[in-house]
Design a protein around this motif. Structure first.
Motif, PDB file in Angstrom:
ATOM      1  N   VAL A   1       0.864  -1.179   0.000  1.00 35.19           N
ATOM      2  CA  VAL A   1       0.000   0.000   0.000  1.00 35.19           C
ATOM      3  C   VAL A   1       0.899   1.226   0.000  1.00 35.19           C
ATOM      4  O   VAL A   1       1.826   1.321   0.807  1.00 35.19           O
ATOM      5  CB  VAL A   1      -0.927   0.038   1.233  1.00 35.19           C
ATOM      6  CG1 VAL A   1      -1.670   1.360   1.301  1.00 35.19           C
ATOM      7  CG2 VAL A   1      -1.921  -1.102   1.200  1.00 35.19           C
TER       8      VAL A   1
ATOM      9  N   ILE B   1      -5.350   4.762   6.688  1.00 34.74           N
ATOM     10  CA  ILE B   1      -5.655   3.554   5.938  1.00 34.74           C
ATOM     11  C   ILE B   1      -6.118   2.496   6.931  1.00 34.74           C
ATOM     12  O   ILE B   1      -5.449   2.240   7.936  1.00 34.74           O
ATOM     13  CB  ILE B   1      -4.416   3.064   5.160  1.00 34.74           C
ATOM     14  CG1 ILE B   1      -3.984   4.125   4.142  1.00 34.74           C
ATOM     15  CG2 ILE B   1      -4.708   1.753   4.454  1.00 34.74           C
ATOM     16  CD1 ILE B   1      -2.690   3.793   3.439  1.00 34.74           C
TER      17      ILE B   1
ATOM     18  N   VAL C   1     -11.130  -0.127   1.088  1.00 30.32           N
ATOM     19  CA  VAL C   1     -10.254   0.754   0.314  1.00 30.32           C
ATOM     20  C   VAL C   1     -10.912   2.109   0.124  1.00 30.32           C
ATOM     21  O   VAL C   1     -10.278   3.163   0.264  1.00 30.32           O
ATOM     22  CB  VAL C   1      -9.901   0.114  -1.043  1.00 30.32           C
ATOM     23  CG1 VAL C   1      -9.172   1.124  -1.941  1.00 30.32           C
ATOM     24  CG2 VAL C   1      -9.040  -1.122  -0.853  1.00 30.32           C
ATOM     25  N   ASP C   2     -12.220   2.110  -0.183  1.00 31.53           N
ATOM     26  CA  ASP C   2     -12.925   3.365  -0.410  1.00 31.53           C
ATOM     27  C   ASP C   2     -13.047   4.169   0.885  1.00 31.53           C
ATOM     28  O   ASP C   2     -12.941   5.400   0.875  1.00 31.53           O
ATOM     29  CB  ASP C   2     -14.312   3.087  -0.983  1.00 31.53           C
ATOM     30  CG  ASP C   2     -14.957   4.347  -1.545  1.00 31.53           C
ATOM     31  OD1 ASP C   2     -14.338   5.001  -2.424  1.00 31.53           O
ATOM     32  OD2 ASP C   2     -16.060   4.707  -1.073  1.00 31.53           O
TER      33      ASP C   2
ATOM     34  N   SER D   1     -10.883   4.101   3.296  1.00 34.67           N
ATOM     35  CA  SER D   1      -9.541   4.645   3.513  1.00 34.67           C
ATOM     36  C   SER D   1      -9.295   5.855   2.624  1.00 34.67           C
ATOM     37  O   SER D   1      -8.721   6.864   3.062  1.00 34.67           O
ATOM     38  CB  SER D   1      -8.480   3.563   3.247  1.00 34.67           C
ATOM     39  OG  SER D   1      -8.667   2.449   4.084  1.00 34.67           O
ATOM     40  N   ARG D   2      -9.714   5.759   1.359  1.00 35.95           N
ATOM     41  CA  ARG D   2      -9.558   6.881   0.430  1.00 35.95           C
ATOM     42  C   ARG D   2     -10.276   8.118   0.960  1.00 35.95           C
ATOM     43  O   ARG D   2      -9.737   9.229   0.961  1.00 35.95           O
ATOM     44  CB  ARG D   2     -10.119   6.484  -0.933  1.00 35.95           C
ATOM     45  CG  ARG D   2      -9.997   7.588  -2.000  1.00 35.95           C
ATOM     46  CD  ARG D   2     -11.021   7.415  -3.101  1.00 35.95           C
ATOM     47  NE  ARG D   2     -12.385   7.455  -2.573  1.00 35.95           N
ATOM     48  CZ  ARG D   2     -13.007   8.590  -2.228  1.00 35.95           C
ATOM     49  NH1 ARG D   2     -12.394   9.746  -2.335  1.00 35.95           N
ATOM     50  NH2 ARG D   2     -14.242   8.538  -1.757  1.00 35.95           N
TER      51      ARG D   2
ATOM     52  N   LYS E   1      -7.798   9.531  -5.215  1.00 30.72           N
ATOM     53  CA  LYS E   1      -8.304   8.385  -5.970  1.00 30.72           C
ATOM     54  C   LYS E   1      -7.529   7.136  -5.558  1.00 30.72           C
ATOM     55  O   LYS E   1      -6.382   7.216  -5.126  1.00 30.72           O
ATOM     56  CB  LYS E   1      -8.140   8.623  -7.471  1.00 30.72           C
ATOM     57  CG  LYS E   1      -8.975   9.780  -8.014  1.00 30.72           C
ATOM     58  CD  LYS E   1      -8.770   9.930  -9.521  1.00 30.72           C
ATOM     59  CE  LYS E   1      -9.607  11.087 -10.065  1.00 30.72           C
ATOM     60  NZ  LYS E   1      -9.421  11.255 -11.537  1.00 30.72           N
ATOM     61  N   SER E   2      -8.178   5.997  -5.696  1.00 23.91           N
ATOM     62  CA  SER E   2      -7.523   4.728  -5.359  1.00 23.91           C
ATOM     63  C   SER E   2      -7.344   3.881  -6.609  1.00 23.91           C
ATOM     64  O   SER E   2      -8.186   3.888  -7.511  1.00 23.91           O
ATOM     65  CB  SER E   2      -8.348   3.959  -4.323  1.00 23.91           C
ATOM     66  OG  SER E   2      -9.643   3.685  -4.809  1.00 23.91           O
TER      67      SER E   2
ATOM     68  N   VAL F   1      -2.273  -1.649  -3.624  1.00 20.47           N
ATOM     69  CA  VAL F   1      -3.221  -0.534  -3.549  1.00 20.47           C
ATOM     70  C   VAL F   1      -2.443   0.771  -3.513  1.00 20.47           C
ATOM     71  O   VAL F   1      -1.534   0.938  -2.687  1.00 20.47           O
ATOM     72  CB  VAL F   1      -4.129  -0.643  -2.310  1.00 20.47           C
ATOM     73  CG1 VAL F   1      -5.116   0.526  -2.271  1.00 20.47           C
ATOM     74  CG2 VAL F   1      -4.873  -1.975  -2.303  1.00 20.47           C
ATOM     75  N   THR F   2      -2.802   1.682  -4.400  1.00 20.70           N
ATOM     76  CA  THR F   2      -2.144   2.993  -4.456  1.00 20.70           C
ATOM     77  C   THR F   2      -3.195   4.086  -4.318  1.00 20.70           C
ATOM     78  O   THR F   2      -4.220   4.065  -5.009  1.00 20.70           O
ATOM     79  CB  THR F   2      -1.389   3.182  -5.779  1.00 20.70           C
ATOM     80  OG1 THR F   2      -0.453   2.113  -5.949  1.00 20.70           O
ATOM     81  CG2 THR F   2      -0.650   4.506  -5.789  1.00 20.70           C
ATOM     82  N   PHE F   3      -2.945   5.011  -3.405  1.00 22.45           N
ATOM     83  CA  PHE F   3      -3.809   6.171  -3.233  1.00 22.45           C
ATOM     84  C   PHE F   3      -3.087   7.373  -3.837  1.00 22.45           C
ATOM     85  O   PHE F   3      -1.986   7.730  -3.409  1.00 22.45           O
ATOM     86  CB  PHE F   3      -4.107   6.429  -1.760  1.00 22.45           C
ATOM     87  CG  PHE F   3      -4.896   5.325  -1.098  1.00 22.45           C
ATOM     88  CD1 PHE F   3      -6.281   5.279  -1.218  1.00 22.45           C
ATOM     89  CD2 PHE F   3      -4.251   4.323  -0.372  1.00 22.45           C
ATOM     90  CE1 PHE F   3      -7.011   4.258  -0.615  1.00 22.45           C
ATOM     91  CE2 PHE F   3      -4.969   3.314   0.227  1.00 22.45           C
ATOM     92  CZ  PHE F   3      -6.360   3.278   0.109  1.00 22.45           C
TER      93      PHE F   3
END
Length: 801
Positions: free
Chosen positions: A43, A60, A107-108, A110-111, A129-130, A141-143
């Motif tokens: 991540v 996160i 994930v959303d 966390s975003r 954006k994720s 996973v990249t934010f």
């Protein structure tokens, strides 16, 4: 060469095994998840200022955060929580951590949390954006953040309709230090400002004041990336101002027992100085309890006095629950009446403890029984009476652990701690606001027997005053410290065996200290800084210094009384026919703790102590000498087996009988110097109800004699030019099992440099790397019953420092 080849081969095998473990830890989890699932392996947050990146990572969700690179937590979890190729859904063992399984909803979340965090830091237009990439059931996973410009505060104003509150706010210039025009907007600064205002109001009589009265209005609609901030301190609804309160009648109520209060309580009719004291238990005297109530009748309400009262009553250690409520006075006096409700805890207890101290070549057993009474004279006085006994045996010499019990110890001790300073004049300056002061009376008798050698007896008595200057500064003053020592040799005085003659002739210094009858009368003082931070991960410097001075008062008495000395006994002063000691013994312990985040910490330590006998004494008392090694010292050496200086037992003690008899007695010194470096880190978050932590360390140090007398050898005398040659160096690693209230510790120390040898032979690590078998065989043959150990194992409770 063969030994080196075998060592190299073993190292290669261990390296390959470690790689296999890492590979298994990193890959094996995927076979336990469902076909549609993936494990998050990486991540990252992109396009965020480095100053905010670490904190943003905390937003996160933990369920999708990757574990450590070695994956020990997941590996341990997999070992105990998988069955038939799948993860268990019930009967989960609390060991390790489950693998982070990808969940788009998390994930959303966390975003969204990262985006809100950036906006709270002044990036009002931030968008995050994720991006998720999955391959072979492994997810990355990249934010990606588009922060936009940072808004700055263009104008800061305030609206405070209550003139008294406004004046108080303006008089405290420090309240506006965190919100200034021109600074980047930051929600944390506004929150801090709100907390500061709340505290100031509660400290100045505003009992009813609440945080919602403080608001900030932010206008960020301008096009120049600037925000206007207005501070509002509202008045209570339907009121034109905030009301100040004074302290009215104070009630201190103690419950009948630890079960709490009955349905109805009859209060004491007597009120003294605005305080009504009601003890339903009939076990506590009034003054020792109300002494630590800082809510005074007629004074303005101040939340600091409430907190101080709460803390000190808890610190008395006789109440399991402390609660402070208020009732507003029914008249119009604008006062509040405190009700301090105390529920007592169990007063008496008995504790039986046993331990098995294992340290390399010795093993022992200690058993103790401690009786405690926390309210002996109905004034929260703590009384302890302890009986303790132990055995110590050498092992690894061909027999059972009971075949060579070389030491027996027994002690009886009693202490009484009174929660105040029992001294005239000075006590009034110690208010107890920093912490409860104590007067401690203690007495003990210690008996030590070493097999076929000596019996040693010591009586110890002292009066100590302990008081707290601040939470971080502790003082301990012992104006009266009285010690009486005497001992005897166990072998028959008529025995003319050569080994006994050698024992006496070659080691008269040690024997004299063991058998010497003497009195010590002196004072002690100790000061510590930041002891309250030792269990935190903060950055701080810890300091503890103490000094022990003895004999000056008795020296003055002998001179004033005209008592003659008796040089024929090799003693230069006595009183009532008993020699007395005269010495000074300072010691310091300085440590630097550096928190590195995520349960990582670096510690550097320097420990130095010196004992110097002067005036009427030739030598320091035996118990005041220093030793090196052990579980909290230079951990590659067993306690009392290092030094002094470049001392070599095999050369100094030429018979097995001498080495066996003087074990643990001939390697002491007047001076101690030690330095330690230790890096601490977390290994497993959940491990049998606690945390498993690790450490790697380097230890350096030794002991020395600081002066040469007629009875001592020049070996081991401290000389600055020989310091580098006589420093012992060891390294190692350890494990700490942390169960919140206790830390069980296991350290493995490895000798690097041993000062008992000369030249390049001191670097015994070279012998270890080349096998060391021949070296140890030669050493053991010449030093029987001593054996050379490159590696030392240490068990302990608590951190080493």
């Amino acid at each position: 060469m063969k030994a080196y080849y075998n060592y190299k081969k073993n190292v290669q095998f261990l390296a390959i095994l470690l790689l296999i473990i890492v590979f298994v830890a990193g890959c094996s989890s995927t076979k336990y998840i469902e076909p549609y699932q993936s494990i998050v392996k990486k991540v990252k947050i992109d396009s965020i200022d480095k100053a905010f990146e670490e904190e943003a990572y905390n937003f996160i969700q933990k369920d999708i955060r990757p574990t450590s690179k070695l994956g020990i937590n997941v590996l341990l979890y997999n070992m105990f929580n998988t069955k038939d190729g799948h993860y268990k859904t019930n009967n989960i063992k609390p060991l390790g951590s489950p693998p982070p399984i990808l969940d788009s909803a998390i994930v959303d979340i966390s975003r969204d949390q990262i985006e809100k965090y950036l906006k709270s830091k002044g990036y009002f237009n931030a968008k995050v954006k994720s991006d998720i990439k999955v391959k072979d059931k492994k997810a990355e996973v990249t934010f990606v953040a588009n922060t936009g410009p940072a808004f700055k505060i263009s104008k800061f104003t305030y609206q405070i309709p209550d003139s008294a509150v406004k004046q108080l706010y303006l008089s405290r210039g420090d309240l506006a230090t965190h919100v200034k025009e021109g600074m980047r907007f930051d929600d944390d600064s506004l929150s801090f400002e709100r907390d500061q205002i709340y505290q100031v109001m509660k400290q100045n009589g505003y009992y009813d004041f609440a945080k919602p009265y403080v608001r900030f209005v932010v206008d960020s609609n301008s096009n120049d990336n600037r925000a206007k901030v207005t501070l509002l301190i509202d008045n209570p609804i339907d009121k034109t101002h905030h009301q100040k309160y004074n302290i009215g009648e104070i009630n201190v109520i103690i419950a009948p027992n630890s079960d709490g209060y009955p349905d109805s309580v009859t209060l004491n009719k007597r009120i003294f100085k605005g305080l009504r004291y009601t003890d339903l238990s009939k076990k506590f005297r009034r003054n020792p309890i109300v002494r630590y109530n800082f809510l005074r009748h007629g004074e303005q309400y101040d939340i600091r006095n409430e907190s101080l009262t709460f803390d000190r009553l808890y610190d008395l250690n006789v109440f399991k629950n402390v609660k402070i409520d208020y009732q507003k006075a029914k008249d119009s006096s604008n006062s509040v009446n405190p009700f301090i409700q105390l529920i007592p805890q169990k007063i008496m207890s008995n504790r039986v403890e046993g331990e098995v101290p294992f340290n390399g070549g010795t093993v022992g057993f200690t058993l103790s029984n401690t009786y405690s009474n926390n309210n002996l004279f109905r004034g929260a006085e703590r009384f302890e009476f302890q009986v303790k006994g132990g055995l110590q045996s050498r092992i690894g010499q061909g027999g059972s652990i009971f075949s060579d019990i070389y030491q027996r110890d027994f002690s009886v001790s009693a202490s009484l701690g009174v929660p105040r300073l029992m001294v005239p004049f000075f006590a009034k300056y110690i208010t107890g606001k920093g912490g409860i002061p104590h007067t401690v009376f203690s007495t003990s008798y210690v008996y030590a027997l070493q097999k076929d050698f000596f019996i040693r007896r010591v009586f110890l008595n002292s009066v100590t005053y302990e008081f707290v200057e601040t939470k971080s500064k502790l003082h301990s003053v012992t104006p009266l410290n009285f010690e009486y020592r005497f001992g005897d040799l166990l072998f028959n005085a008529k025995d003319t065996a050569q080994n006994i003659k050698d024992l006496v002739n070659n080691n008269a210094y040690t024997i004299k200290l063991l058998t010497r009858k003497s009195i010590t009368l002196g004072i002690k003082y100790a000061y510590s800084l930041n002891a309250n931070k030792l269990l935190t991960g903060d950055d701080f410097v810890y300091f503890r210094g103490n000094i022990d001075i003895a004999g000056n008062m008795l020296q003055a008495v002998t001179k004033l009384s005209g008592i003659k000395t008796n040089p024929s006994n090799d003693e230069f002063g006595n009183i009532l026919g008993v020699p007395f000691n005269q010495y000074v013994r300072p010691e310091i312990d300085v440590r630097w703790y550096k928190g590195l985040g995520l349960d990582k910490q670096f510690v550097a330590r320097l420990n130095l102590g010196v004992g110097y006998a002067y005036g009427n004494s030739v030598d320091m008392p035996f118990e005041k000498l220093f030793f090196a090694g052990g579980s909290s010292g230079v951990r590659a050496w067993q306690a009392r087996t290092l030094g002094p200086g470049d001392y070599n037992r095999g050369k100094a003690l030429n018979t097995e009988e001498l080495r066996r008899t003087l074990y643990g007695l001939d390697q002491l010194g007047d001076m101690h110097l030690e330095a330690n470096l230790e890096y601490r880190f977390k290994l497993v978050n959940k491990f049998f109800g606690g945390k498993l932590k690790g450490a790697v360390f380097v230890d350096m140090g030794n002991v020395w004699n600081i002066s040469k007398t007629s009875d001592t050898s020049s070996v081991g005398v401290f000389k600055l030019k020989n310091l580098g040659k006589q420093i012992a160096i060891g390294t190692g690693m350890g494990f700490r099992y942390d169960v919140q209230y206790f830390v069980f510790r296991f350290d493995v120390g490895l000798k690097l440099k041993d000062p008992q040898f000369t030249g390049s032979e001191q670097w015994v690590i070279n012998k270890f790397l080349s096998g060391g078998k021949a070296f140890r065989a030669e050493y053991d043959a010449m030093n029987t019953p001593d054996r050379y150990r490159f590696v030392q194992y240490n068990f302990g409770i608590g951190m080493p420092f």
